[in-house]
Design a protein around this motif. Structure first.
Motif, PDB file in Angstrom:
ATOM      1  N   ARG A 125       0.820  -1.207   0.000  1.00  0.00           N
ATOM      2  CA  ARG A 125       0.000   0.000   0.000  1.00  0.00           C
ATOM      3  C   ARG A 125       0.853   1.255   0.000  1.00  0.00           C
ATOM      4  N   LEU A 126       1.944   1.200   0.774  1.00  0.00           N
ATOM      5  CA  LEU A 126       2.842   2.365   0.802  1.00  0.00           C
ATOM      6  C   LEU A 126       3.411   2.616  -0.586  1.00  0.00           C
ATOM      7  N   ALA A 127       3.849   1.507  -1.216  1.00  0.00           N
ATOM      8  CA  ALA A 127       4.439   1.635  -2.550  1.00  0.00           C
ATOM      9  C   ALA A 127       3.425   2.230  -3.510  1.00  0.00           C
ATOM     10  N   LYS A 128       2.205   1.733  -3.368  1.00  0.00           N
ATOM     11  CA  LYS A 128       1.141   2.211  -4.256  1.00  0.00           C
ATOM     12  C   LYS A 128       0.905   3.701  -4.049  1.00  0.00           C
ATOM     13  N   GLU A 129       0.929   4.089  -2.751  1.00  0.00           N
ATOM     14  CA  GLU A 129       0.687   5.483  -2.439  1.00  0.00           C
ATOM     15  C   GLU A 129       1.787   6.352  -3.046  1.00  0.00           C
ATOM     16  N   ALA A 130       3.019   5.868  -2.861  1.00  0.00           N
ATOM     17  CA  ALA A 130       4.150   6.607  -3.427  1.00  0.00           C
ATOM     18  C   ALA A 130       3.975   6.724  -4.932  1.00  0.00           C
ATOM     19  N   ASP A 131       3.562   5.616  -5.497  1.00  0.00           N
ATOM     20  CA  ASP A 131       3.368   5.588  -6.945  1.00  0.00           C
ATOM     21  C   ASP A 131       2.318   6.609  -7.367  1.00  0.00           C
ATOM     22  N   SER A 132       1.213   6.632  -6.591  1.00  0.00           N
ATOM     23  CA  SER A 132       0.147   7.575  -6.981  1.00  0.00           C
ATOM     24  C   SER A 132       0.629   9.000  -6.775  1.00  0.00           C
ATOM     25  N   GLY A 133       1.479   9.184  -5.724  1.00  0.00           N
ATOM     26  CA  GLY A 133       2.086  10.498  -5.532  1.00  0.00           C
ATOM     27  C   GLY A 133       2.894  10.890  -6.750  1.00  0.00           C
ATOM     28  N   LYS A 134       3.688   9.916  -7.204  1.00  0.00           N
ATOM     29  CA  LYS A 134       4.498  10.144  -8.396  1.00  0.00           C
ATOM     30  C   LYS A 134       3.603  10.463  -9.572  1.00  0.00           C
ATOM     31  N   ARG A 135       2.525   9.701  -9.632  1.00  0.00           N
ATOM     32  CA  ARG A 135       1.603   9.872 -10.739  1.00  0.00           C
ATOM     33  C   ARG A 135       1.040  11.289 -10.771  1.00  0.00           C
ATOM     34  N   SER A 136       0.688  11.770  -9.552  1.00  0.00           N
ATOM     35  CA  SER A 136       0.100  13.114  -9.546  1.00  0.00           C
ATOM     36  C   SER A 136       1.166  14.137  -9.894  1.00  0.00           C
TER      37      SER A 136
ATOM     38  N   LYS B 170     -10.915  -2.428   0.548  1.00  0.00           N
ATOM     39  CA  LYS B 170     -10.671  -1.269  -0.322  1.00  0.00           C
ATOM     40  C   LYS B 170      -9.862  -0.278   0.493  1.00  0.00           C
ATOM     41  N   ASP B 171      -8.663   0.052   0.019  1.00  0.00           N
ATOM     42  CA  ASP B 171      -7.806   0.901   0.834  1.00  0.00           C
ATOM     43  C   ASP B 171      -7.895   2.362   0.394  1.00  0.00           C
ATOM     44  N   THR B 172      -7.119   3.178   1.067  1.00  0.00           N
ATOM     45  CA  THR B 172      -7.201   4.621   0.800  1.00  0.00           C
ATOM     46  C   THR B 172      -6.718   4.978  -0.597  1.00  0.00           C
ATOM     47  N   ASN B 173      -6.001   4.049  -1.244  1.00  0.00           N
ATOM     48  CA  ASN B 173      -5.578   4.297  -2.635  1.00  0.00           C
ATOM     49  C   ASN B 173      -6.683   3.970  -3.628  1.00  0.00           C
ATOM     50  N   GLY B 174      -7.784   3.366  -3.079  1.00  0.00           N
ATOM     51  CA  GLY B 174      -8.854   2.949  -3.984  1.00  0.00           C
ATOM     52  C   GLY B 174      -8.651   1.556  -4.547  1.00  0.00           C
ATOM     53  N   ASP B 175      -7.617   0.865  -4.096  1.00  0.00           N
ATOM     54  CA  ASP B 175      -7.355  -0.502  -4.559  1.00  0.00           C
ATOM     55  C   ASP B 175      -8.269  -1.488  -3.854  1.00  0.00           C
ATOM     56  N   ILE B 176      -8.701  -2.510  -4.591  1.00  0.00           N
ATOM     57  CA  ILE B 176      -9.474  -3.567  -3.956  1.00  0.00           C
ATOM     58  C   ILE B 176      -8.623  -4.827  -3.950  1.00  0.00           C
ATOM     59  N   LEU B 177      -8.303  -5.300  -2.752  1.00  0.00           N
ATOM     60  CA  LEU B 177      -7.400  -6.447  -2.638  1.00  0.00           C
ATOM     61  C   LEU B 177      -8.043  -7.527  -1.790  1.00  0.00           C
ATOM     62  N   ILE B 178      -7.747  -8.779  -2.170  1.00  0.00           N
ATOM     63  CA  ILE B 178      -8.088  -9.871  -1.255  1.00  0.00           C
ATOM     64  C   ILE B 178      -6.882 -10.002  -0.346  1.00  0.00           C
ATOM     65  N   THR B 179      -6.999  -9.465   0.856  1.00  0.00           N
ATOM     66  CA  THR B 179      -5.795  -9.404   1.681  1.00  0.00           C
ATOM     67  C   THR B 179      -5.586 -10.668   2.500  1.00  0.00           C
ATOM     68  N   TRP B 180      -6.642 -11.445   2.666  1.00  0.00           N
ATOM     69  CA  TRP B 180      -6.477 -12.636   3.499  1.00  0.00           C
ATOM     70  C   TRP B 180      -7.542 -13.648   3.116  1.00  0.00           C
ATOM     71  N   SER B 181      -7.178 -14.914   3.154  1.00  0.00           N
ATOM     72  CA  SER B 181      -8.195 -15.939   2.940  1.00  0.00           C
ATOM     73  C   SER B 181      -7.766 -17.221   3.629  1.00  0.00           C
ATOM     74  N   TYR B 182      -8.747 -18.001   4.028  1.00  0.00           N
ATOM     75  CA  TYR B 182      -8.455 -19.318   4.597  1.00  0.00           C
ATOM     76  C   TYR B 182      -9.526 -20.282   4.143  1.00  0.00           C
ATOM     77  N   PRO B 183      -9.244 -21.433   3.642  1.00  0.00           N
ATOM     78  CA  PRO B 183      -7.923 -21.779   3.102  1.00  0.00           C
ATOM     79  C   PRO B 183      -7.697 -21.007   1.797  1.00  0.00           C
ATOM     80  N   ALA B 184      -6.621 -21.300   1.111  1.00  0.00           N
ATOM     81  CA  ALA B 184      -6.296 -20.547  -0.101  1.00  0.00           C
ATOM     82  C   ALA B 184      -7.426 -20.639  -1.123  1.00  0.00           C
ATOM     83  N   ILE B 185      -7.589 -19.573  -1.889  1.00  0.00           N
ATOM     84  CA  ILE B 185      -8.641 -19.538  -2.911  1.00  0.00           C
ATOM     85  C   ILE B 185      -7.977 -19.492  -4.292  1.00  0.00           C
ATOM     86  N   GLU B 186      -8.611 -20.221  -5.195  1.00  0.00           N
ATOM     87  CA  GLU B 186      -8.058 -20.314  -6.549  1.00  0.00           C
ATOM     88  C   GLU B 186      -8.052 -18.946  -7.247  1.00  0.00           C
ATOM     89  N   GLU B 187      -7.117 -18.765  -8.150  1.00  0.00           N
ATOM     90  CA  GLU B 187      -6.913 -17.439  -8.757  1.00  0.00           C
ATOM     91  C   GLU B 187      -8.157 -16.954  -9.516  1.00  0.00           C
TER      92      GLU B 187
END
Lengths: 634, 347
Positions: free
Chosen positions: A442-453, B13-30
């Motif tokens: 996430r940090l890397a992504k943030e840095a990247d978006s910073g770079k992007r802006s 969904k994080d502050t960058n707007g990314d949507i990630l599967i950050t954790w799963s149990y057991p592993a989930i197929e791609e």
């Protein structure tokens, strides 16, 4: 003085267009009606290149008036905006004459045109050339070597020989999209092709060369402009490089085309019942129509009905020998019946086959349905089997463990407990790695978006710069253009004395003005010093008076005999005040008088235009003319 | 008692707007991960319903979206909102929702998936879990059979009106039904009620409550199916459906290819009016309506079976038999299709 300078320049300019002044005329003050009219008429000729006006006014009053009015109208037509009326010519005054002449000198074209005309005496060969060129420019363009086919006669074209000569070669413009080497031809094969095999553009386009080249050039230019515009708006915002952007657009267009094609194919497949290839082909056959009937069925009907034709092509040998007594009609009848029978048999067979086909189709569809159902059922069964297998395995394990249920259950429980404990430990361990990794991402992504802006900002700047560059480039072009025009103008300007005289006079005038300015400054300084002196004197006087006043007042108080002395002093003071006032008033009056004098002078100069005596004389002449006319009318 | 739960995943969904599967149990197929990401709705600015479910490769995916009101000060500083997805092989969304709510609360509180894992394992091994202030869960409270009746049939009939009958025919004949609705919660609840129309099959595995239009998800659909979507483009995909239920546009349409199988007679008319009047009648409970409809279908099937001919020890129905009966117009075709769908025809 200054006015005289201007007059000199005006007179010089007027002399240059061929006006001769009597030696008495030294400035515009000396202009009378005749000279002024001559100047104006000559100047109008120089400007308009025509000879409408006679250079002198007629003798009789009404004629003069009319001619003057005509000149006024002509001047207004040329764009003269100053105050103007017939009186300017009939009763010239210095100021209006000067204004008019200044404007005329400005308006006279300074090009060599005037000189040329003079050189060739006005109607020289140059003028012929000019008229001929003007005439040709109105004739439509036609390339050399074109033949008379495809000739167009323009509406409203005259029978003028020169225009017809142009029209003989008129033909429609056709362009040819020729192949020319471009920057895209980079690979060896293309280069070789362009070098050795590609025919010259002139060969490719043939007689359409000029329009083709023009079209190609325009297309390239427009393409470039469009691309530039798109890149400036959409392209820069996309944040891609120019190459990537083009590739993306290309693939987008390809995808769009593929979509459109597949959609069209799908819709045509849906409509295939009506628009199949066969029907299309048969449609063509039918539309050929008339002389060529294509379908089998139509052949059959032809065969049945056109008995005479059948008869004509009948092989006569066999039937003749077998039934010689049969008449031609009977034979035809027999033949017809035979054909009909055959036709009926064929039709019934066709019906039978059609029915069979329908049956097969029905069963095929039911088989299809069955198949789908069976497939579904099979899938369901398979799922069921898998589930049951699993269940069986589970149950088998349970059965195995059943004999010692209590113990085994406890054992399994503890086992499950242990393994979940183990899993949790592993989970905790994994968490130690996972959480930092996610954080890092996430940090890397943030840095990247910073770079992007930052990049975006830079891009914004680049865009601005580009705009600036374009603006400056446009400015430069404009200035170049302007420079060229100015250079041309300079080249056109007469290079003889004229200029030197102007410069000299201007310099002189400037020098004079400077001198005058210094004088004015000196006078102002003097005035100020004087004022100061006066002020100082007044102050001193006041003080002296006060002191004297006090002194004598004291004396008067002490000694009654001194009283008249004090009285005299007061009177003296008052009298002097009166004298001062009078002096100031006199100054005022003198000033006023000067103002009035100036005003009178102004009025006099204006009034000189209305020379009463002359006007009265003219009026009398006019009346006499009118009377004469009235007499004649009687 | 078996939980039916197979796996659990946390999508953030994080502050960058990314949507990630950050954790799963057991592993989930791609490929399944991609589907989860596409379906979790976290990309939306506003989520109209926090809980929803769909199906992929035979597994039920139950999503519960929790928004993090204070990303700055909480245990999840970089997360704007997250979804817990419980994948289950049993259709019982409420069961999954109850567990997901407890685990979501624990995750939001601690910011660590360990609690989530603990709860999940606990339910897996013991069947119940006490999460303290996050809540309690016990498998004993849930019955998969009850889950079938959660969405009332009456709502479905009220929504579609007389056109419910088209959906009924579509389901009875095992056709492909596509439902479009712009609201996800409404869509899922309506799709969920549809198998009630063919109660005798009790098959909820034909449902895919919502899909996104992409190759991967569409390839997973195996007819017969009922598929929902919030993507308006699905209305133009005639290759996907025989019946299109447009809830937003309040229309039911039959594709051109399937038109022949949907010609109806007085029987359908009578059934349709039964459904609509019953749906409007407050005295009739939803379960009674389901039962009444099921009885009618059962009677229809019994009658059909009585027409069958014995062949190789099995009763079979052929189109000829039905055609010989000189039934009302189109009824023979309909009945044959029913027989086909119920696997009663000669093979």
């Amino acid at each position: 003085f200054a006015m005289e300078e201007i007059d000199q320049i005006i007179l010089l300019s007027l002399q240059q267009i061929g006006i001769e002044f009597p030696p008495a005329v030294q400035s515009l003050k000396d202009f009378d009606t005749d000279i002024l009219v001559r100047c104006v008429v000559k100047a109008i000729r120089a400007i308009r290149n025509d000879k409408v006006f006679p250079p002198t006014l007629p003798k009789e009053m009404s004629g003069r008036f009319r001619a003057a009015s005509n000149l006024v109208a002509a001047l207004q037509e040329l764009g003269y905006q100053g105050e103007i009326g017939y009186q300017i010519f009939l009763y010239p005054n210095e100021k209006d004459s000067r204004n008019l002449c200044m404007w005329l000198v400005e308006a006279i074209p300074k090009a060599d045109a005037g000189e040329d005309e003079d050189a060739f005496g006005g109607d020289g060969p140059l003028k012929n050339i000019r008229t001929a060129l003007a005439g040709w420019s109105r004739v439509p363009y036609a390339p050399y070597g074109s033949n008379t086919t495809g000739r167009i006669v323009l509406p409203g074209s005259t029978t003028d020989a020169s225009q017809l000569q142009g029209l003989r070669a008129v033909r429609p413009v056709r362009t040819f999209a020729f192949r020319a080497p471009s920057a895209a031809d980079k690979d060896a094969a293309s280069v070789a092709y362009c070098k050795d095999l590609l025919p010259l553009v002139s060969v490719q386009a043939g007689e359409n060369l000029a329009p083709s080249l023009l079209e190609r050039n325009t297309t390239d230019y427009v393409k470039h402009v469009e691309r530039e515009a798109e890149w400036n708006t959409l392209g820069m915002d996309s944040g891609l490089s120019a190459k990537d952007y083009r590739a993306k657009k290309l693939s987008g267009i390809a995808a769009m085309m593929a979509d459109a094609l597949s959609a069209a194919l799908a819709s045509s497949a849906a409509a295939s019942a009506e628009y199949s290839f066969d029907s299309l082909v048969s449609g063509f056959r039918l539309s050929e129509g008339g002389d060529h009937k294509g379908t089998r069925f139509s052949h059959q009907t032809d065969f049945g009905t056109e008995s005479s034709a059948v008869k004509a092509i009948q092989p006569p040998s066999a039937s003749k020998s077998a039934e010689p007594q049969m008449s031609a009609e009977e034979k035809a009848e027999l033949e017809k019946r035979k054909r009909e029978e055959e036709l009926a048999a064929l039709r019934s067979r066709l019906d039978a086959v059609t029915q069979e086909v329908a049956q097969f189709e029905g069963s095929a569809s039911s088989f299809g349905g069955n198949k789908a159902q069976l497939e579904q059922a099979m899938r369901a069964e398979k799922e069921k089997t898998a589930k049951m297998t699993e269940e069986y395995k589970m149950k088998k394990r349970i059965m195995d463990l059943l004999p010692e249920a209590e113990k085994n259950i406890a054992e399994l429980r503890s086992l499950a407990e242990a393994s979940s404990q183990r899993l949790l430990e592993l989970g905790a361990e994994w968490e130690k790695h996972r959480a930092p990794l996610v954080e890092q991402y996430r940090l890397a992504k943030e840095a990247d978006s910073g770079k992007r802006s930052g990049y975006r900002r830079a891009l914004e700047k680049v865009k601005q710069l580009r705009e600036e560059i374009q603006r400056i480039a446009a400015e430069i072009r404009e200035k170049d253009e302007r420079q060229k025009v100015l250079l041309e103008e300079v080249a056109k300007l007469p290079k003889d004395v004229n200029r030197a005289i102007y410069t000299k006079r201007i310099l002189e005038i400037i020098r004079n003005v400077r001198k005058q300015k210094v004088d004015i400054d000196n006078i102002l300084l003097d005035t100020r010093t004087l004022q100061k002196d006066i002020n100082a004197a007044t102050e001193t006087l006041k003080r002296t008076y006060t002191v004297t006043d006090e002194l004598i007042f004291k004396e008067a108080k002490a000694n009654a005999a001194n009283k008249p002395l004090y009285k005299l002093l007061t009177t003296l003071h008052e009298d002097f005040a009166t004298v001062l006032q009078v002096v100031a008033e006199t100054g005022h009056i003198v000033n006023e008088a000067k103002d009035l004098e100036a005003q009178i002078e102004q009025l006099a100069s204006r009034n000189s235009a209305l020379n009463m005596e002359k006007i009265n004389g003219d009026l009398a002449a006019m009346r006499a003319e009118n009377a004469a006319l009235a007499q004649r009318a009687k | 008692m078996e939980s039916g739960f197979e796996s659990i995943a946390i999508l953030e969904k994080d502050t960058n707007g990314d949507i990630l599967i950050t954790w799963s149990y057991p592993a989930i197929e791609e490929s399944e991960k991609a589907v989860l990401r596409d379906r979790c709705q976290l990309s939306k600015e506003e989520i109209d319903t926090p809980f929803f479910f769909s199906r992929y490769r035979g597994h039920w995916q139950n999503f519960l979206v929790t928004s993090n009101p204070t990303p700055e000060g909480s245990a999840l500083p970089r997360v704007v909102c997250f979804a817990v997805c419980i994948v289950s092989k049993v259709f019982d969304p409420e069961r999954a929702q109850a567990l997901a709510a407890i685990l979501s609360a624990a995750y939001l509180r601690t910011g660590s998936p360990l609690k989530v894992m603990e709860g999940f394992l606990r339910v897996f091994t013991a069947g119940d879990y006490d999460g303290g202030k996050d809540g309690k869960f016990s498998l004993a409270q849930f019955d998969a059979r009850r889950a079938l009746l959660v969405s009332p049939l009456k709502t479905l009939i009220k929504t579609l009106g007389i056109e419910t009958i088209i959906v009924w025919v579509g389901l009875l004949l095992k056709k492909r039904v596509v439902v479009y609705c712009d609201n996800l919660g409404r869509l899922v609840s309506l799709v969920r009620a549809m198998p009630l129309l063919v109660w005798h099959r009790q098959n909820w595995n034909i449902l895919t409550p919502f899909v996104n239009i992409n190759e991967n998800e569409l390839a997973d659909l195996k007819p017969p199916y009922v598929v929902g979507s919030t993507d308006a483009r699905i209305r133009g995909r005639e290759d996907l459906f025989d019946v299109l239920v447009d809830v937003s546009g309040q229309r039911v349409t039959v594709s051109d290819a399937a038109k022949n199988d949907f010609s109806m007679g007085s029987f359908h008319k009578e059934l349709a009016s039964f459904l609509t009047t019953a749906a409007d009648d407050d005295k009739i409970a939803d379960q009674d309506l389901v039962r009444g409809l099921a009885q009618r279908v059962k009677k229809l099937l019994e009658n059909l079976l009585s027409l069958a001919v014995e062949e190789d020890g099995q009763k079979k129905i052929t189109l000829e038999i039905l055609q010989q009966k000189k039934l009302a117009n189109n009824m023979d075709r309909f009945l044959y299709n029913v027989a086909l769908a119920e696997n009663m025809t000669k093979s």
